[in-house]
Design a protein around this motif. Structure first.
Motif, PDB file in Angstrom:
ATOM      1  N   LYS A 212       5.196  75.408  32.747  1.00  0.00           N
ATOM      2  CA  LYS A 212       3.735  75.347  32.859  1.00  0.00           C
ATOM      3  C   LYS A 212       3.109  75.083  31.485  1.00  0.00           C
ATOM      4  O   LYS A 212       2.127  74.351  31.369  1.00  0.00           O
ATOM      5  CB  LYS A 212       3.206  76.656  33.446  1.00  0.00           C
ATOM      6  N   LEU A 213       3.701  75.698  30.444  1.00  0.00           N
ATOM      7  CA  LEU A 213       3.175  75.556  29.087  1.00  0.00           C
ATOM      8  C   LEU A 213       4.306  75.217  28.123  1.00  0.00           C
ATOM      9  O   LEU A 213       5.329  75.896  28.093  1.00  0.00           O
ATOM     10  CB  LEU A 213       2.487  76.850  28.648  1.00  0.00           C
ATOM     11  N   TYR A 214       4.119  74.162  27.355  1.00  0.00           N
ATOM     12  CA  TYR A 214       5.098  73.739  26.353  1.00  0.00           C
ATOM     13  C   TYR A 214       4.423  73.758  24.988  1.00  0.00           C
ATOM     14  O   TYR A 214       3.478  73.006  24.737  1.00  0.00           O
ATOM     15  CB  TYR A 214       5.604  72.335  26.670  1.00  0.00           C
ATOM     16  N   LEU A 215       4.894  74.632  24.108  1.00  0.00           N
ATOM     17  CA  LEU A 215       4.354  74.759  22.757  1.00  0.00           C
ATOM     18  C   LEU A 215       5.305  74.069  21.796  1.00  0.00           C
ATOM     19  O   LEU A 215       6.454  74.498  21.642  1.00  0.00           O
ATOM     20  CB  LEU A 215       4.190  76.232  22.380  1.00  0.00           C
ATOM     21  N   ALA A 216       4.862  73.001  21.151  1.00  0.00           N
ATOM     22  CA  ALA A 216       5.718  72.200  20.279  1.00  0.00           C
ATOM     23  C   ALA A 216       5.309  72.411  18.824  1.00  0.00           C
ATOM     24  O   ALA A 216       4.222  72.005  18.413  1.00  0.00           O
ATOM     25  CB  ALA A 216       5.611  70.722  20.654  1.00  0.00           C
ATOM     26  N   PHE A 217       6.187  73.033  18.054  1.00  0.00           N
ATOM     27  CA  PHE A 217       5.918  73.306  16.641  1.00  0.00           C
ATOM     28  C   PHE A 217       6.820  72.446  15.766  1.00  0.00           C
ATOM     29  O   PHE A 217       8.043  72.527  15.840  1.00  0.00           O
ATOM     30  CB  PHE A 217       6.161  74.787  16.326  1.00  0.00           C
ATOM     31  N   GLY A 218       6.211  71.595  14.954  1.00  0.00           N
ATOM     32  CA  GLY A 218       6.974  70.774  14.027  1.00  0.00           C
ATOM     33  C   GLY A 218       7.838  69.727  14.692  1.00  0.00           C
ATOM     34  O   GLY A 218       8.854  69.303  14.138  1.00  0.00           O
ATOM     35  N   ILE A 219       7.457  69.296  15.885  1.00  0.00           N
ATOM     36  CA  ILE A 219       8.201  68.264  16.622  1.00  0.00           C
ATOM     37  C   ILE A 219       7.463  66.937  16.488  1.00  0.00           C
ATOM     38  O   ILE A 219       6.262  66.857  16.756  1.00  0.00           O
ATOM     39  CB  ILE A 219       8.346  68.650  18.107  1.00  0.00           C
ATOM     40  N   SER A 220       8.170  65.887  16.080  1.00  0.00           N
ATOM     41  CA  SER A 220       7.523  64.601  15.820  1.00  0.00           C
ATOM     42  C   SER A 220       7.041  63.924  17.092  1.00  0.00           C
ATOM     43  O   SER A 220       6.051  63.203  17.086  1.00  0.00           O
ATOM     44  CB  SER A 220       8.491  63.677  15.075  1.00  0.00           C
ATOM     45  N   GLY A 221       7.781  64.121  18.204  1.00  0.00           N
ATOM     46  CA  GLY A 221       7.386  63.494  19.468  1.00  0.00           C
ATOM     47  C   GLY A 221       8.133  62.219  19.777  1.00  0.00           C
ATOM     48  O   GLY A 221       7.607  61.338  20.464  1.00  0.00           O
ATOM     49  N   ALA A 222       9.380  62.119  19.291  1.00  0.00           N
ATOM     50  CA  ALA A 222      10.197  60.936  19.598  1.00  0.00           C
ATOM     51  C   ALA A 222      10.408  60.834  21.111  1.00  0.00           C
ATOM     52  O   ALA A 222      10.532  61.841  21.803  1.00  0.00           O
ATOM     53  CB  ALA A 222      11.547  61.033  18.886  1.00  0.00           C
ATOM     54  N   ILE A 223      10.464  59.609  21.599  1.00  0.00           N
ATOM     55  CA  ILE A 223      10.559  59.383  23.044  1.00  0.00           C
ATOM     56  C   ILE A 223      11.806  60.030  23.621  1.00  0.00           C
ATOM     57  O   ILE A 223      11.818  60.486  24.771  1.00  0.00           O
ATOM     58  CB  ILE A 223      10.529  57.860  23.353  1.00  0.00           C
TER      59      ILE A 223
ATOM     60  N   HIS B 197      13.024  62.828  22.941  1.00  0.00           N
ATOM     61  CA  HIS B 197      12.723  64.238  23.222  1.00  0.00           C
ATOM     62  C   HIS B 197      11.723  64.363  24.357  1.00  0.00           C
ATOM     63  O   HIS B 197      11.906  65.154  25.286  1.00  0.00           O
ATOM     64  CB  HIS B 197      12.161  64.908  21.960  1.00  0.00           C
ATOM     65  N   MET B 198      10.702  63.555  24.338  1.00  0.00           N
ATOM     66  CA  MET B 198       9.595  63.702  25.291  1.00  0.00           C
ATOM     67  C   MET B 198      10.001  63.327  26.718  1.00  0.00           C
ATOM     68  O   MET B 198       9.404  63.819  27.676  1.00  0.00           O
ATOM     69  CB  MET B 198       8.391  62.859  24.853  1.00  0.00           C
ATOM     70  N   THR B 199      11.014  62.478  26.883  1.00  0.00           N
ATOM     71  CA  THR B 199      11.444  62.116  28.242  1.00  0.00           C
ATOM     72  C   THR B 199      12.057  63.300  28.981  1.00  0.00           C
ATOM     73  O   THR B 199      12.211  63.242  30.203  1.00  0.00           O
ATOM     74  CB  THR B 199      12.478  60.976  28.210  1.00  0.00           C
ATOM     75  N   GLY B 200      12.396  64.364  28.259  1.00  0.00           N
ATOM     76  CA  GLY B 200      12.960  65.546  28.901  1.00  0.00           C
ATOM     77  C   GLY B 200      11.928  66.602  29.244  1.00  0.00           C
ATOM     78  O   GLY B 200      12.296  67.703  29.664  1.00  0.00           O
ATOM     79  N   ILE B 201      10.647  66.280  29.092  1.00  0.00           N
ATOM     80  CA  ILE B 201       9.589  67.277  29.290  1.00  0.00           C
ATOM     81  C   ILE B 201       8.622  66.829  30.374  1.00  0.00           C
ATOM     82  O   ILE B 201       8.077  65.730  30.327  1.00  0.00           O
ATOM     83  CB  ILE B 201       8.793  67.512  27.979  1.00  0.00           C
ATOM     84  N   GLU B 202       8.424  67.687  31.338  1.00  0.00           N
ATOM     85  CA  GLU B 202       7.414  67.473  32.373  1.00  0.00           C
ATOM     86  C   GLU B 202       6.624  68.777  32.499  1.00  0.00           C
ATOM     87  O   GLU B 202       6.937  69.633  33.322  1.00  0.00           O
ATOM     88  CB  GLU B 202       8.062  67.111  33.701  1.00  0.00           C
ATOM     89  N   ALA B 203       5.618  68.936  31.649  1.00  0.00           N
ATOM     90  CA  ALA B 203       4.882  70.197  31.561  1.00  0.00           C
ATOM     91  C   ALA B 203       3.462  70.046  32.069  1.00  0.00           C
ATOM     92  O   ALA B 203       2.856  68.975  31.963  1.00  0.00           O
ATOM     93  CB  ALA B 203       4.859  70.696  30.113  1.00  0.00           C
ATOM     94  N   GLU B 204       2.922  71.135  32.603  1.00  0.00           N
ATOM     95  CA  GLU B 204       1.522  71.112  33.040  1.00  0.00           C
ATOM     96  C   GLU B 204       0.582  71.043  31.840  1.00  0.00           C
ATOM     97  O   GLU B 204      -0.494  70.451  31.920  1.00  0.00           O
ATOM     98  CB  GLU B 204       1.227  72.365  33.873  1.00  0.00           C
ATOM     99  N   CYS B 205       0.990  71.664  30.734  1.00  0.00           N
ATOM    100  CA  CYS B 205       0.153  71.648  29.527  1.00  0.00           C
ATOM    101  C   CYS B 205       1.049  71.641  28.296  1.00  0.00           C
ATOM    102  O   CYS B 205       2.007  72.405  28.208  1.00  0.00           O
ATOM    103  CB  CYS B 205      -0.763  72.869  29.495  1.00  0.00           C
ATOM    104  N   ILE B 206       0.744  70.751  27.342  1.00  0.00           N
ATOM    105  CA  ILE B 206       1.494  70.674  26.087  1.00  0.00           C
ATOM    106  C   ILE B 206       0.533  70.925  24.930  1.00  0.00           C
ATOM    107  O   ILE B 206      -0.506  70.274  24.816  1.00  0.00           O
ATOM    108  CB  ILE B 206       2.161  69.299  25.910  1.00  0.00           C
ATOM    109  N   LEU B 207       0.887  71.880  24.089  1.00  0.00           N
ATOM    110  CA  LEU B 207       0.133  72.150  22.856  1.00  0.00           C
ATOM    111  C   LEU B 207       1.050  71.856  21.683  1.00  0.00           C
ATOM    112  O   LEU B 207       2.178  72.358  21.629  1.00  0.00           O
ATOM    113  CB  LEU B 207      -0.338  73.604  22.806  1.00  0.00           C
ATOM    114  N   ALA B 208       0.577  71.030  20.749  1.00  0.00           N
ATOM    115  CA  ALA B 208       1.429  70.604  19.636  1.00  0.00           C
ATOM    116  C   ALA B 208       0.826  70.993  18.298  1.00  0.00           C
ATOM    117  O   ALA B 208      -0.394  70.940  18.098  1.00  0.00           O
ATOM    118  CB  ALA B 208       1.644  69.100  19.690  1.00  0.00           C
ATOM    119  N   VAL B 209       1.695  71.385  17.366  1.00  0.00           N
ATOM    120  CA  VAL B 209       1.301  71.691  15.987  1.00  0.00           C
ATOM    121  C   VAL B 209       2.170  70.850  15.065  1.00  0.00           C
ATOM    122  O   VAL B 209       3.406  70.932  15.116  1.00  0.00           O
ATOM    123  CB  VAL B 209       1.489  73.188  15.661  1.00  0.00           C
TER     124      VAL B 209
END
Length: 331
Positions: A273-284, A286-298
């Motif tokens: 439901k919630l994915y908190l991403a700390f210090g993650i660049s967001g390479a494709i 990595h992101m193809t493995g995520i299906e979240a209702e809400c993503i918060l990134a730092v």
């Protein structure tokens, strides 16, 4: 030991602490789609002790045949006896394909089964389908570089063994109506010198168990965490909010985390439901493995790709923000 109908797609069910893993229902969903494309049927093999109650649950998922191999020697993690029981049944059954969960237990089992059947093994499948034009089963899985996907073509006339990654296949839907023939089998093949071998117990693993595929909240870190100290902060926050800790591949390669925590194309797929991403660049990858209702990134880099995927973004030092969240009781 009569093992039901010959042929078909066979799903190997897996139990943990007496209950079916959620991954088993993903395998059933994938098996049913493949069986429909091949105009064949789906069987599930479940082996263990006192498995009747769990086996009954499977009758609500549109399976044609459920094979239950029961014996006290088939307790969980008794690898040797389990492999012999499953292998003996598959040799007689001669299936078109065998689907096994990509767990630690499943991967060991898959290798031994493929060797025993003298057939092909494809691991970590992310997609499986039948190509009617080429008349081949196509299995897509991450390539060795972890950045691309590779397709493997399999002749359906041979009983290929395929392991499936957790979280990538849709689960079979529960149906009110019960269906499927249920067969209870006794492993009469056990040799005399094995009959006195009784499996006693499995010692508990040290450390916290990781269940990213079931997590509602995931606190994940990337290279911006800069080491094991940064991941210790993620652990503290995850414990505080009832989440699990995940990571990107470079952190596993660096030894900051373990492979079970890797999320992405070459790791596990997650649906929190919630994915908190700390210090993650967001390479494709990595992101193809995520299906979240809400993503918060730092992330300190305002141009980081992660901000293209997130619902909320914060430009800042991930470790300092983590320390602030942990220390101020703001969550």
């Amino acid at each position: 030991m009569k093992c039901g109908r010959s042929g078909g797609i066979v799903v190997i069910g897996e139990l943990k602490k007496g209950s079916l893993l959620g991954l088993t229902f993903e395998l059933i969903g994938a098996g049913k789609k493949l069986a429909e494309q091949l105009s064949t049927f789906v069987s599930v093999i479940l082996a263990g002790e006192d498995i009747e109650q769990e086996a009954e649950k499977l009758r609500h998922y549109g399976i044609d045949e459920i094979l239950c191999i029961t014996d006290e020697r088939l307790k969980e993690n008794n690898h040797s006896m389990y492999q012999k029981a499953i292998g003996h049944c598959l040799r007689e059954k001669k299936p078109q394909g065998v689907l096994i969960g990509g767990t630690a237990f499943g991967r060991v089992l898959a290798g031994s089964i493929a060797f025993e059947l003298d057939t092909e093994l494809v691991v970590d499948a992310a997609n499986i389908f039948y190509d009617a034009q080429t008349e081949e089963i196509v299995v897509s899985r991450p390539a060795f570089d972890g950045k691309n996907m590779a397709d493997f073509s399999i002749d359906p006339l041979f009983p290929s063994v395929i392991t499936v990654r957790s979280g990538v296949m849709g689960k079979a839907q529960y149906e009110e109506e019960e269906r499927g023939e249920m067969l209870f089998l006794s492993p009469e093949w056990i040799e005399e010198n094995e009959r006195d071998l009784i499996y006693k117990e499995t010692l508990p693993k040290k450390g916290k168990e990781i269940h990213l595929d079931q997590a509602k909240i995931i606190v994940a870190g990337g290279r911006g965490m800069k080491g094991v100290e940064g991941f210790a902060l993620l652990e503290r926050l995850a414990e505080k909010i009832g989440g699990e800790v995940g990571s990107s591949r470079p952190c596993v390669d660096a030894g900051w985390t373990v492979p079970m925590q890797q999320i992405g194309q070459s790791g596990i797929s997650v649906k929190p439901k919630l994915y908190l991403a700390f210090g993650i660049s967001g390479a494709i990858q990595h992101m193809t493995g995520i299906e979240a209702e809400c993503i918060l990134a730092v992330n300190q880099n305002p141009r980081a790709a992660i901000f293209q995927y997130c619902d909320y973004g914060i430009v800042g030092n991930a470790q300092k923000i983590l320390e602030d969240l942990i220390g101020r009781n703001v969550i």
